[in-house]
Write a protein that holds these residues in place. Structure first.
Motif, PDB file in Angstrom:
ATOM      1  N   LEU A 249      20.356 -10.274 -18.373  1.00 28.23           N
ATOM      2  CA  LEU A 249      20.448 -11.246 -17.288  1.00 28.23           C
ATOM      3  C   LEU A 249      21.823 -11.897 -17.231  1.00 28.23           C
ATOM      4  N   ASP A 250      22.453 -12.065 -18.392  1.00 26.15           N
ATOM      5  CA  ASP A 250      23.816 -12.620 -18.410  1.00 26.15           C
ATOM      6  C   ASP A 250      24.763 -11.743 -17.600  1.00 26.15           C
ATOM      7  N   ILE A 251      24.549 -10.439 -17.670  1.00 26.10           N
ATOM      8  CA  ILE A 251      25.398  -9.518 -16.904  1.00 26.10           C
ATOM      9  C   ILE A 251      25.206  -9.733 -15.408  1.00 26.10           C
ATOM     10  N   PHE A 252      23.942  -9.868 -14.989  1.00 26.91           N
ATOM     11  CA  PHE A 252      23.669 -10.037 -13.559  1.00 26.91           C
ATOM     12  C   PHE A 252      24.113 -11.412 -13.057  1.00 26.91           C
ATOM     13  N   PHE A 253      24.072 -12.419 -13.928  1.00 27.85           N
ATOM     14  CA  PHE A 253      24.521 -13.755 -13.516  1.00 27.85           C
ATOM     15  C   PHE A 253      26.047 -13.835 -13.395  1.00 27.85           C
ATOM     16  N   ASN A 254      26.743 -12.959 -14.102  1.00 27.86           N
ATOM     17  CA  ASN A 254      28.209 -12.977 -14.082  1.00 27.86           C
ATOM     18  C   ASN A 254      28.709 -12.461 -12.740  1.00 27.86           C
ATOM     19  N   PRO A 255      29.440 -13.280 -11.949  1.00 28.77           N
ATOM     20  CA  PRO A 255      29.864 -12.863 -10.594  1.00 28.77           C
ATOM     21  C   PRO A 255      30.696 -11.588 -10.591  1.00 28.77           C
ATOM     22  N   GLU A 256      31.610 -11.456 -11.551  1.00 30.38           N
ATOM     23  CA  GLU A 256      32.489 -10.284 -11.566  1.00 30.38           C
ATOM     24  C   GLU A 256      31.698  -9.016 -11.866  1.00 30.38           C
ATOM     25  N   GLN A 257      30.815  -9.085 -12.870  1.00 30.08           N
ATOM     26  CA  GLN A 257      30.025  -7.908 -13.222  1.00 30.08           C
ATOM     27  C   GLN A 257      28.998  -7.566 -12.150  1.00 30.08           C
ATOM     28  N   SER A 258      28.396  -8.593 -11.537  1.00 30.56           N
ATOM     29  CA  SER A 258      27.404  -8.320 -10.491  1.00 30.56           C
ATOM     30  C   SER A 258      28.051  -7.661  -9.285  1.00 30.56           C
ATOM     31  N   SER A 259      29.292  -7.995  -9.007  1.00 29.78           N
ATOM     32  CA  SER A 259      30.004  -7.350  -7.897  1.00 29.78           C
ATOM     33  C   SER A 259      30.181  -5.865  -8.167  1.00 29.78           C
ATOM     34  N   GLN A 260      30.523  -5.531  -9.424  1.00 30.02           N
ATOM     35  CA  GLN A 260      30.653  -4.116  -9.789  1.00 30.02           C
ATOM     36  C   GLN A 260      29.313  -3.389  -9.654  1.00 30.02           C
ATOM     37  N   ILE A 261      28.253  -4.071 -10.046  1.00 34.27           N
ATOM     38  CA  ILE A 261      26.927  -3.461  -9.981  1.00 34.27           C
ATOM     39  C   ILE A 261      26.559  -3.111  -8.547  1.00 34.27           C
ATOM     40  N   ASN A 262      26.834  -4.024  -7.622  1.00 32.41           N
ATOM     41  CA  ASN A 262      26.459  -3.786  -6.229  1.00 32.41           C
ATOM     42  C   ASN A 262      27.267  -2.680  -5.570  1.00 32.41           C
ATOM     43  N   THR A 263      28.464  -2.411  -6.081  1.00 29.92           N
ATOM     44  CA  THR A 263      29.302  -1.368  -5.466  1.00 29.92           C
ATOM     45  C   THR A 263      29.138  -0.017  -6.160  1.00 29.92           C
ATOM     46  N   GLU A 264      28.497   0.009  -7.311  1.00 30.06           N
ATOM     47  CA  GLU A 264      28.317   1.259  -8.038  1.00 30.06           C
ATOM     48  C   GLU A 264      27.140   2.040  -7.453  1.00 30.06           C
ATOM     49  N   LYS A 265      27.395   3.261  -7.026  1.00 27.80           N
ATOM     50  CA  LYS A 265      26.370   4.059  -6.343  1.00 27.80           C
ATOM     51  C   LYS A 265      25.752   5.141  -7.218  1.00 27.80           C
ATOM     52  N   ASP A 266      26.225   5.291  -8.456  1.00 23.68           N
ATOM     53  CA  ASP A 266      25.730   6.351  -9.326  1.00 23.68           C
ATOM     54  C   ASP A 266      24.883   5.741 -10.435  1.00 23.68           C
ATOM     55  N   ALA A 267      23.683   6.260 -10.621  1.00 18.37           N
ATOM     56  CA  ALA A 267      22.758   5.692 -11.600  1.00 18.37           C
ATOM     57  C   ALA A 267      23.313   5.796 -13.015  1.00 18.37           C
ATOM     58  N   HIS A 268      23.984   6.898 -13.319  1.00 19.36           N
ATOM     59  CA  HIS A 268      24.548   7.085 -14.656  1.00 19.36           C
ATOM     60  C   HIS A 268      25.622   6.032 -14.939  1.00 19.36           C
ATOM     61  N   GLN A 269      26.513   5.821 -13.967  1.00 17.81           N
ATOM     62  CA  GLN A 269      27.571   4.821 -14.137  1.00 17.81           C
ATOM     63  C   GLN A 269      26.991   3.412 -14.203  1.00 17.81           C
ATOM     64  N   LEU A 270      25.966   3.157 -13.388  1.00 16.15           N
ATOM     65  CA  LEU A 270      25.337   1.837 -13.393  1.00 16.15           C
ATOM     66  C   LEU A 270      24.688   1.566 -14.749  1.00 16.15           C
TER      67      LEU A 270
END
Length: 950
Positions: A249-270
Motif C-alpha cells: 500500500l505504501d507503493i500505491f500511496f506514493n504519488p511518483e510510484q503510482s504514476s508509474q503504475i498507471n502508465t505501465e501497460k505490461d503485467a510483467h513490468q507492473l
C-alpha cells in the motif's frame, strides 16, 4: 475426520534411537486399544520403504496397507520427545504424530500439519511444556499474502466497476484463493481511493487464502465523478501478512510510484514495479500426476530427493498456480496436488537442472515410487487389460429399440448418419507466435459465425444458448489455459483440445445432472474451433427430408438445421434436459436421445421411424407401419389445433366434474405465455430459477419486483410459489455449499433454508409485499418431517405479523415418501398439498430419473406412487384441503384420468401441454375415472397400470 486433540498428546517421552521410539509409539497405541502389538512391524516396514520425516522436527509414522489388519480402531496419538530422536540419519524429530488408520485418513492430518510448516517451529516444538502448546503450534496458520504476476491483468476492456470486480475475482478463483460468493461480497460502497486513478477494495468473505489481484483497464472509467484505472482487490482473512500488505500500500500511496503504475501497460513490468513474485521465463515441462492419493509425503519425498541432485533451481506449479521450490518438501506438500492435476516444472536456464527436467517428468510418470494406474487409458491399454463387462447386449437384434424421449412428435425418413469427426494435427509446434495467431483467427471466425446464427434465429432458446457460447469463448480462464499450453510447446489444436476436453470431463463429473450435461456445450464450441484449426469441412446434408443420426447433436448443429429438411433427430448419447433437446423442442423437431452407440451403425438412407413421445424408434419399418405413423401424426396435429382454439375454456368432464389446470414456470416472463396457453393459475413458480437468473443474490427489492411481475400478469389468477429449492445438486454460484457424497439426500430445499433463515425470511417478505392481497399460495419444498414444516411455518408467521397478507394459503410439497405417509397429520395444519411426482418417484423407487440405464423404470404410474398420492388426497379432503400435482405426470395422457379419479384438485404442467390436457379432460367421465383409479391401485406394476383402458 482425524483431529489433533490435547487428550491424545503424550509429553516427555524418551528413546535412544528410532527403533525404541517406534516401540514407544506402538505401546501408546496398544494401551489406548487402537492397535495390537503386531502393528510395530507395519511401522518398521514403512520406515524402511521411506522415512516419514515431515519437517520442522516432526515425523508422521504410520503402518503399511498390509498392517491395517492389526488396527482395532482408527486414531492418532502425539508423542513428544524433548531430547530428540535421530530419524533418517540426517534429521532429528521432537514430535511423532503416529497414525493408526484403516484407510487414508492420515492424509487429512498431513494436510493440516503442512500448513504449520511454512515457518520455523522446530525449536518451539522441542521446548513445549504442555499438550496445549503443541497443538496450538501445529494448528497455527502462518501469515501469508499471495501476489504474483498471474494475479495481475493489464489492458482490460472495462466498462464499469463490475467489470473490474469480475476480472479480479476470476484471477483469484483460478488460483484457488477465493471461492464462489467472493464476487457478490465486493460492495462498491467499500471502495477506497489510494491515489489518482488507483482504488482498492477488500473483503474477507469466501476467502480460502489471502491474496491480492490487480486489474488495470485500457483506459480510465468514471466512478463517483473520479477516474478509476487500477483496482487493487484484497482477499483478506486472519492469516494475512499485514506487514507485506502495508509495504504494498505504501507503493500505491506514493504519488511518483503510482504514476508509474498507471502508465505501465505490461503485467510483467507492473509486477516488477510493485515487488510481486515474477514467473520466471525458464524452460518448462508439464506432466499429469497419476498417484491415487496425490502428491502426499512419500512421493513428494522421492521428488525432493531427485530434484536435489541438480545444482540449478527447479520450481513447480499446479494447474497455473504459484510456483514453489521443488526441493522443499513442505512447499510441495502445501501444493495439495491431486490425481489428474498437472505439474509444470521450470528449470534455471544454463544449469544442469534443464537437462534434469526430462528425468523429473519420467519419475512423476512412473509414480515416484508408488504403483499407479494410468489416467489416459486409451494410450495405456494393453492386451492384459481385464475384460470390461457392459450393460448393452450385442445379442439384442430386435429392430424395435428405445431411447429417451426428448422432443415430442412422430417422424420418419431416410437416415443421414454423421459419425464423430477425426482430427489430424501435430502435437507439438515450435513457433508460439504462429500458433497463437492461428488460434486468434479461429476464435474470431467462429465468434462471427455464432453472431450470424443469433441474428438469423427468432427462437429465444437458441439465442440464449449461443449467447452463452460467446461468453465461453470470451472466458479469460479458457484463453489463459490454452495459451499456457502453447507456451509449453503444444500446437494450437493440441492446446485447445486438451483444455476443452479436461474442462468437459470436469463438468461431467459434477453431481448435478443439469450442470453435467452442459459438457456438451463445451465440446460443441471445442469442435467448432478445432474444425477450423484443422481445416475440416462440414458435411453437406441431403436436399430431401431425413432423420439426422449422430453421436450427440450439439446446440450449434441443431440451430443450423433446416427444419423443413430434418424430419427427426436420433442420438447415441444425451439427456432430455440437454441443450440439444431444448432447442429441438423449441424448433418442433421430434427427437430421441441416449439411444446407444449402435444407432451409428445404421446405414445412410435406411428408413427410420421415431416416436418422440415414447422414445421408440424402428429401423426399416414396413409400409403399413409408416402409413399408420402418417395418419397418427396428422391426427395429433389436428387435435392440437382444435385444442388450442378452446384452451381458455375450463376443464370439465361430461358429468360436470371440474379440475383446475395450472402451469409450471421458472422464468417470470413465461407467465404471459402460460396465460395465453390457458393456464388458470401458476401451480409452481420455481423460485430457484428466478434466483439463478441473477448473477448475484437478488435483494428483497429485486425479488419483490420479480414476483410482482408474475402477479400482475396473472390478473387475479392464483400463484403457487415454491420457496427457494437449492442444494448440493442445484447450486447457486453465490451460495457456496460443501460438497456432498449424495446431494439428493443432503442439504437441499427446506433443510437448507432453515439453516440459513435470513434467506427464507427475505424471500417471504418479498412475496408478501408483492402480493397486495392477491391470491398467493406459498409452499415449502423437501418437507420430510413435521418438525420441518412447523419450523418453516413459524418463520412465515413471524413475517406475517409485520407484513399481513389477506389472501394467503400455506402448504408443502409432497416429494418425500415420509411426507405422504405423514399426510393425515400434516393435513390438519397445512392449507394445501402439491405433489411433486418427479422427486416422489425417484425417492420412492430409489431410481435417479436421469440415470442412463434406469430412468425408464422411474415411472410415476407405479402403484407405489399412486398409493402415496391416494393417501395424501384422502387425508387432505378429510380436513377440507386441496391437492395439486406439479410433476411431469400431470401432463401424461395415461395419468390424467387416474389422477382425476384419485380426487386430485389441480394439475400443473408445462404450459404447452395445457390445451391438449384440457381437451382430453372434456372427453372423460369422472365416474369412469374413479373406477380406473381404483383398478390402478390394485395393479402390481407401472406396466400394468399403463395397460388399463388400452
Amino acid at each position: 475426520m482425524l483431529a489433533l486433540d490435547i487428550q491424545h498428546v503424550r509429553m516427555n517421552q524418551h528413546a535412544d534411537d528410532k527403533a525404541q521410539a517406534l516401540q514407544c509409539l506402538v505401546d501408546i497405541l496398544v494401551e489406548d486399544q487402537l492397535v495390537s502389538a503386531e502393528y510395530l512391524d507395519g511401522l518398521t516396514t514403512r520406515e524402511q520403504q521411506s522415512p516419514t520425516y515431515l519437517g520442522q522436527g516432526i515425523a508422521i509414522p504410520h503402518g503399511t496397507p498390509q498392517s491395517r489388519q492389526y488396527i482395532q480402531q482408527t486414531g492418532i496419538r502425539l508423542a513428544h520427545f524433548p531430547n530428540g530422536v535421530l530419524w533418517d540419519g540426517e534429521n532429528t524429530i521432537y514430535l511423532a504424530v503416529v497414525i493408526a488408520a484403516k484407510s487414508d485418513e492420515h492424509l487429512q492430518v498431513l494436510q493440516l500439519l503442512t500448513k504449520a510448516l511454512n515457518k520455523d517451529i522446530s525449536q518451539q516444538i522441542q521446548a513445549a511444556n504442555t499438550p496445549e502448546q503443541l497443538v496450538e503450534l501445529l494448528q497455527a496458520q502462518p501469515a501469508t499474502l499471495a501476489l504474483h504476476e498471474q494475479l495481475i491483468a493489464t489492458q482490460v476492456a472495462a466498462q464499469d466497476i463490475e467489470d473490474f470486480f469480475w476480472q479480479a475475482t476470476q484471477r483469484l478463483k483460478q488460483h484457488h484463493y477465493v471461492e464462489c460468493g467472493f464476487l457478490s461480497a465486493l460492495n462498491p460502497k467499500h471502495l477506497i481511493q489510494l491515489n489518482e486513478e488507483i482504488w482498492s477494495i477488500s473483503t474477507h468473505q469466501q476467502v480460502l487464502s489471502p491474496a491480492i489481484a490487480i486489474v488495470q483497464s485500457a483506459s480510465p472509467i468514471q466512478y463517483q465523478d473520479k477516474n478509476l484505472q487500477t483496482l487493487v482487490c484484497i482477499a483478506s482473512n486472519d492469516q494475512m501478512d499485514l506487514s507485506q500488505l502495508n509495504r504494498l500500500l505504501d507503493i500505491f500511496f506514493n504519488p511518483e510510484q503510482s504514476s508509474q503504475i498507471n502508465t505501465e501497460k505490461d503485467a510483467h513490468q507492473l509486477a516488477q514495479l510493485i515487488g510481486a513474485d515474477i514467473i520466471p521465463d525458464w524452460p518448462s515441462q508439464t506432466v499429469q500426476l497419476a498417484n491415487a492419493h496425490g502428491l502426499h509425503a512419500r512421493p513428494a519425498t522421492q521428488l525432493v530427493n531427485l530434484t536435489k541432485k541438480f545444482q540449478g533451481e527447479i520450481h513447480v506449479q499446479v494447474d497455473g498456480g504459484a510456483f514453489v521450490s521443488a526441493k522443499s518438501l513442505t512447499k510441495l506438500l502445501s501444493l495439495g496436488c491431486q490425481r489428474g492435476q498437472h505439474l509444470t516444472f521450470i528449470a534455471e536456464p544454463d544449469s544442469d537442472a534443464v537437462q534434469g527436467l526430462s528425468q523429473i517428468i519420467a519419475a512423476v510418470q512412473h509414480g515416484l515410487g508408488e504403483e499407479i494406474q494410468p489416467i489416459d487409458t486409451q494410450q495405456n491399454t494393453t492386451n492384459t487389460q481385464p475384460e470390461i463387462l457392459t450393460f448393452e447386449s450385442d445379442a439384442d437384434t430386435d429392430a424395435k429399440t428405445h431411447g429417451i424421449a426428448a422432443s415430442t412428435g412422430l417422424a420418419y425418413g431416410p437416415a443421414y448418419v454423421i459419425k464423430p469427426r477425426q482430427y489430424d494435427y501435430p502435437r507439438l509446434a515450435s513457433n508460439i507466435k504462429d500458433e497463437s495467431l492461428k488460434l486468434d483467427i479461429a476464435l474470431h471466425t467462429v465468434k462471427n459465425n455464432i453472431y450470424q446464427l443469433i441474428a438469423k434465429t427468432d427462437v429465444n432458446d437458441i439465442k440464449q444458448i449461443f449467447t452463452a457460447h460467446l461468453e465461453m469463448l470470451d472466458d479469460p480462464e479458457l484463453i489463459h489455459n490454452v495459451q499456457k499450453g502453447l507456451k509449453q510447446g503444444l500446437s494450437a489444436a493440441a492446446a485447445w483440445h486438451d483444455y476443452i476436453e479436461s474442462a468437459a470431463q470436469a463438468q461431467e463429473a459434477l453431481q448435478d445432472r443439469l450442470l453435467a450435461e452442459r459438457a456438451a456445450d463445451l465440446r460443441d464450441i471445442g469442435e467448432r474451433i478445432l474444425a477450423h484449426l484443422c481445416g475440416v469441412e462440414e458435411q453437406v446434408a441431403p436436399d430431401s427430408p431425413y432423420i439426422l443420426i449422430m453421436h450427440d447433436v450439439g446446440p450449434s448443429d441443431v440451430a443450423r438445421l433446416n427444419k423443413e429438411r430434418v424430419a427427426g433427430i436420433l442420438t447415441a448419447v444425451g439427456g432430455a434436459s440437454a441443450h440439444s433437446a431444448i432447442v429441438a423442442r423449441a424448433l418442433g423437431i421430434p427427437a430421441i436421445v441416449g439411444a446407444g452407440s449402435r444407432v451409428l451403425d445404421i446405414q445412410n438412407n435406411e428408413t427410420v421411424l421415431i416416436n418422440g413421445d415414447s422414445g421408440e424408434f424402428i429401423i426399416q419399418p414396413d409400409a403399413a407401419l409408416i402409413e399408420q405413423a402418417i395418419l397418427e401424426r396428422e391426427r395429433q396435429h389436428a387435435l392440437r389445433l382444435e385444442a388450442e382454439k378452446h384452451c381458455m375454456a375450463p376443464a370439465i368432464t361430461f358429468d360436470q366434474h371440474q379440475i383446475e389446470i395450472a402451469a409450471n414456470i421458472g422464468n417470470i416472463h413465461a407467465t404471459e405465455q402460460a396465460v395465453n396457453d390457458g393456464a388458470e393459475a401458476i401451480g409452481l413458480l420455481r423460485t430457484e430459477l428466478v434466483f439463478m437468473a441473477h448473477q448475484n443474490a437478488p435483494s428483497e427489492e429485486i425479488q419483490q419486483a420479480d414476483y410482482r411481475t408474475v402477479l400482475d400478469t396473472l390478473a387475479g389468477r392464483p400463484l403457487v410459489v415454491r420457496t427457494l429449492d437449492v442444494g448440493g445438486d442445484k447450486p447457486l454460484p453465490y451460495l457456496p455449499l460443501p460438497s456432498e457424497e449424495n446431494p439428493f439426500l443432503g442439504l437441499r430445499g427446506i433443510r437448507l433454508t432453515l439453516r440459513k433463515p435470513e434467506l427464507l425470511q427475505q424471500q417471504l417478505i418479498a412475496l408478501l409485499k408483492a402480493a397486495d392481497d392477491r391470491p398467493l399460495r406459498i409452499m415449502f419444498p423437501m418437507i420430510g418431517r413435521v418438525e420441518e414444516w412447523r419450523a418453516a411455518k413459524a418463520i412465515l408467521d413471524e413475517v406475517r405479523q409485520r407484513y399481513p397478507c389477506k389472501n394467503l394459503q400455506v402448504g408443502i410439497m409432497i416429494e418425500v415418501p415420509s411426507a405422504a405417509l405423514l399426510a393425515p397429520i400434516l393435513a390438519q395444519e397445512v392449507d394445501f398439498f402439491s405433489i411433486g411426482t418427479n422427486d416422489l418417484t425417484q425417492y420412492t423407487l430409489a431410481i435417479d430419473r436421469g440415470h442412463p440405464l434406469l430412468s425408464a423404470e422411474a415411472d410415476g404410474l407405479h402403484p407405489s406412487i399412486l398409493l402415496l398420492i391416494d393417501q395424501t388426497v384422502r387425508a387432505a379432503h378429510q380436513y377440507g384441503k386441496w391437492v395439486g400435482i406439479c410433476g411431469e405426470l400431470a401432463a401424461d395422457p395415461k395419468a390424467v384420468p387416474i389422477l382425476m379419479g384419485l380426487g386430485v384438485d389441480e394439475l400443473s404442467m408445462s404450459s404447452t401441454s395445457i390445451p391438449l390436457v384440457k381437451a382430453q379432460i372434456r372427453q372423460l367421465n369422472f365416474t369412469d375415472c374413479q373406477t380406473l383409479a381404483h383398478q390402478a391401485l390394485q395393479c402390481d406394476s407401472a406396466t400394468s397400470v399403463r395397460a388399463l383402458g388400452a
